[in-house]
Design a protein around this motif. Sequence first.
Motif, mmCIF file in Angstrom:
data_model
loop_
_atom_site.group_PDB
_atom_site.id
_atom_site.type_symbol
_atom_site.label_atom_id
_atom_site.label_comp_id
_atom_site.label_asym_id
_atom_site.label_seq_id
_atom_site.Cartn_x
_atom_site.Cartn_y
_atom_site.Cartn_z
ATOM 1 N N ALA A 144 -40.481 121.445 -30.817
ATOM 2 C CA ALA A 144 -41.582 120.815 -30.084
ATOM 3 C C ALA A 144 -41.023 119.947 -28.961
ATOM 4 C CB ALA A 144 -42.425 119.967 -31.036
ATOM 5 N N GLN A 145 -41.831 119.835 -27.933
ATOM 6 C CA GLN A 145 -41.401 119.030 -26.795
ATOM 7 C C GLN A 145 -41.909 117.599 -26.928
ATOM 8 O OE1 GLN A 145 -43.383 122.059 -25.995
ATOM 9 N NE2 GLN A 145 -41.433 123.038 -26.412
ATOM 10 N N LYS A 146 -41.153 116.677 -26.352
ATOM 11 C CA LYS A 146 -41.552 115.277 -26.378
ATOM 12 C C LYS A 146 -41.102 114.584 -25.112
ATOM 13 C CE LYS A 146 -41.301 111.009 -29.062
ATOM 14 N NZ LYS A 146 -40.742 110.330 -30.254
ATOM 15 N N ILE A 147 -41.959 113.691 -24.608
ATOM 16 C CA ILE A 147 -41.636 112.888 -23.436
ATOM 17 C C ILE A 147 -41.655 111.418 -23.839
ATOM 18 C CG2 ILE A 147 -42.438 112.112 -21.186
ATOM 19 C CD1 ILE A 147 -41.450 114.841 -20.884
ATOM 20 N N THR A 148 -40.638 110.684 -23.429
ATOM 21 C CA THR A 148 -40.568 109.253 -23.719
ATOM 22 C C THR A 148 -40.510 108.469 -22.412
ATOM 23 O OG1 THR A 148 -39.386 109.675 -25.795
ATOM 24 C CG2 THR A 148 -39.280 107.443 -24.909
ATOM 25 N N GLN A 149 -41.386 107.502 -22.296
ATOM 26 C CA GLN A 149 -41.355 106.559 -21.180
ATOM 27 C C GLN A 149 -41.281 105.175 -21.807
ATOM 28 O OE1 GLN A 149 -44.877 108.853 -19.108
ATOM 29 N NE2 GLN A 149 -43.897 107.533 -17.581
ATOM 30 N N THR A 150 -40.130 104.531 -21.676
ATOM 31 C CA THR A 150 -39.861 103.305 -22.435
ATOM 32 C C THR A 150 -40.359 102.040 -21.744
ATOM 33 O OG1 THR A 150 -37.681 103.152 -21.433
ATOM 34 C CG2 THR A 150 -37.839 104.302 -23.547
ATOM 35 N N GLN A 151 -40.855 102.168 -20.522
ATOM 36 C CA GLN A 151 -41.299 100.991 -19.769
ATOM 37 C C GLN A 151 -42.825 100.966 -19.727
ATOM 38 O OE1 GLN A 151 -39.482 102.870 -16.498
ATOM 39 N NE2 GLN A 151 -37.879 101.341 -16.221
ATOM 40 N N PRO A 152 -43.467 100.168 -20.570
ATOM 41 C CA PRO A 152 -44.935 100.122 -20.513
ATOM 42 C C PRO A 152 -45.428 99.577 -19.181
ATOM 43 C CG PRO A 152 -44.102 99.099 -22.510
ATOM 44 C CD PRO A 152 -42.914 99.358 -21.635
ATOM 45 N N GLY A 153 -44.682 98.591 -18.623
ATOM 46 C CA GLY A 153 -45.081 97.995 -17.361
ATOM 47 C C GLY A 153 -43.861 97.628 -16.535
ATOM 48 N N MET A 154 -44.027 97.758 -15.215
ATOM 49 C CA MET A 154 -42.948 97.408 -14.290
ATOM 50 C C MET A 154 -43.544 96.646 -13.116
ATOM 51 S SD MET A 154 -39.814 98.643 -14.969
ATOM 52 C CE MET A 154 -39.047 99.097 -13.404
ATOM 53 N N LEU A 159 -38.677 104.560 -12.319
ATOM 54 C CA LEU A 159 -39.454 104.671 -13.547
ATOM 55 C C LEU A 159 -38.757 105.685 -14.448
ATOM 56 C CD1 LEU A 159 -43.073 104.797 -12.055
ATOM 57 C CD2 LEU A 159 -41.643 102.821 -12.612
ATOM 58 N N ASP A 160 -38.497 105.285 -15.685
ATOM 59 C CA ASP A 160 -37.685 106.097 -16.578
ATOM 60 C C ASP A 160 -38.504 107.148 -17.320
ATOM 61 O OD1 ASP A 160 -35.595 103.296 -17.634
ATOM 62 O OD2 ASP A 160 -35.528 104.561 -15.845
ATOM 63 N N CYS A 161 -37.873 108.290 -17.541
ATOM 64 C CA CYS A 161 -38.474 109.358 -18.331
ATOM 65 C C CYS A 161 -37.349 110.122 -19.027
ATOM 66 C CB CYS A 161 -39.278 110.304 -17.445
ATOM 67 S SG CYS A 161 -39.857 111.804 -18.284
ATOM 68 N N GLY A 176 -41.292 113.058 0.223
ATOM 69 C CA GLY A 176 -41.566 111.833 0.947
ATOM 70 C C GLY A 176 -40.815 110.647 0.340
ATOM 71 N N ARG A 177 -41.556 109.622 -0.084
ATOM 72 C CA ARG A 177 -40.922 108.434 -0.674
ATOM 73 C C ARG A 177 -40.575 108.608 -2.140
ATOM 74 N NH1 ARG A 177 -43.713 104.258 -1.364
ATOM 75 N NH2 ARG A 177 -45.809 105.174 -1.127
ATOM 76 N N TYR A 178 -40.933 109.762 -2.705
ATOM 77 C CA TYR A 178 -40.662 110.018 -4.120
ATOM 78 C C TYR A 178 -39.438 110.919 -4.257
ATOM 79 C CZ TYR A 178 -45.567 108.591 -4.447
ATOM 80 O OH TYR A 178 -46.759 107.915 -4.330
ATOM 81 N N SER A 179 -38.581 110.574 -5.186
ATOM 82 C CA SER A 179 -37.476 111.456 -5.528
ATOM 83 C C SER A 179 -37.318 111.436 -7.043
ATOM 84 C CB SER A 179 -36.183 111.044 -4.832
ATOM 85 O OG SER A 179 -35.816 109.741 -5.208
ATOM 86 N N LEU A 180 -36.761 112.514 -7.545
ATOM 87 C CA LEU A 180 -36.592 112.644 -8.983
ATOM 88 C C LEU A 180 -35.094 112.658 -9.277
ATOM 89 C CD1 LEU A 180 -38.889 114.886 -11.143
ATOM 90 C CD2 LEU A 180 -36.516 114.437 -11.783
ATOM 91 N N ASN A 181 -34.633 111.717 -10.059
ATOM 92 C CA ASN A 181 -33.231 111.646 -10.461
ATOM 93 C C ASN A 181 -33.086 112.432 -11.763
ATOM 94 O OD1 ASN A 181 -30.614 111.050 -11.033
ATOM 95 N ND2 ASN A 181 -30.887 108.842 -11.185
ATOM 96 N N PHE A 182 -32.689 113.695 -11.621
ATOM 97 C CA PHE A 182 -32.643 114.631 -12.740
ATOM 98 C C PHE A 182 -31.227 114.676 -13.295
ATOM 99 C CE2 PHE A 182 -33.735 117.831 -15.526
ATOM 100 C CZ PHE A 182 -33.178 119.081 -15.263
ATOM 101 N N ALA A 213 -27.979 116.796 -18.574
ATOM 102 C CA ALA A 213 -27.194 116.560 -19.786
ATOM 103 C C ALA A 213 -27.755 115.384 -20.585
ATOM 104 C CB ALA A 213 -25.738 116.311 -19.430
ATOM 105 N N ARG A 214 -28.285 114.410 -19.886
ATOM 106 C CA ARG A 214 -28.862 113.239 -20.550
ATOM 107 C C ARG A 214 -30.341 113.446 -20.861
ATOM 108 N NH1 ARG A 214 -27.610 107.889 -17.354
ATOM 109 N NH2 ARG A 214 -28.661 107.082 -19.222
ATOM 110 N N LYS A 215 -30.897 114.570 -20.405
ATOM 111 C CA LYS A 215 -32.331 114.867 -20.578
ATOM 112 C C LYS A 215 -33.182 113.735 -20.029
ATOM 113 C CE LYS A 215 -31.999 118.220 -24.277
ATOM 114 N NZ LYS A 215 -32.450 118.660 -25.619
ATOM 115 N N SER A 216 -32.869 113.354 -18.800
ATOM 116 C CA SER A 216 -33.681 112.332 -18.151
ATOM 117 C C SER A 216 -34.170 112.828 -16.799
ATOM 118 C CB SER A 216 -32.903 111.024 -17.992
ATOM 119 O OG SER A 216 -31.939 111.140 -16.970
ATOM 120 N N ALA A 217 -35.331 112.350 -16.406
ATOM 121 C CA ALA A 217 -35.972 112.763 -15.148
ATOM 122 C C ALA A 217 -36.681 111.548 -14.568
ATOM 123 C CB ALA A 217 -36.949 113.907 -15.405
#
Lengths: 114, 114
Positions: free
Chosen positions: A1-11, A21-23, A62-68, A71-75
Amino acid sequence: AQKITQTQPGMFVQEKEAVTLDCTYDTSDPSYGLFWYKQPSSGEMIFLIYQGSYDQQNATEGRYSLNFQKARKSANLVISASQLGDSAMYFCAMRVFYGQNFVFGPGTRLSVLP
Amino acid sequence: NAGVTQTPKFQVLKTGQSMTLQCAQDMNHNSMYWYRQDPGMGLRLIYYSASEGTTDKGEVPNGYNVSRLNKREFSLRLESAAPSQTSVYFCASSDPRGGLNIQYFGAGTRLSVL
């Protein structure tokens, strides 16, 4: 099963500064796509950026970029030069290529300070 | 451009009442989805329809039924509403062809069950 974690409720971020923003995600499937959506206070879901698991370069829009970092499974989403209008909830999501099921994280609320 | 249109925008029901949420898209997308959004939990998939004539259960299908009326329309029915179904409901559509499968969302329906 797939799972997404976002550890920052607020920034919080100061206007004109950059923010990350972490994912992190979990899947055993080698073929998948990662998405970021923005939900302003008005409630609609706005697509921001997409990264495929086989893409060699990090996605930019544009102003958005994704730091993929596969190996660490982060986006992580990077917003440069923050604007007041960037204040919103941000959701990271994933879909494996041979499935229809999108999985969303719980979201991060970003507040941009003047 | 209308995109994905949901009706109604707001609804209040009493426990045990039934109702149907309507969704229509004008982007000629094959796939359509129903999600619910609860505080702190992101979006959870209720049902989806990969193509006209097919429907499948998502993560939280209990208490709901769906109908893919034609390629454009995908409705969600609550047969006997319960307070636990108080939520914001989103319809989305996507076209898996091309690999990206970006989902486009409607504006949402805010449902309260008393």
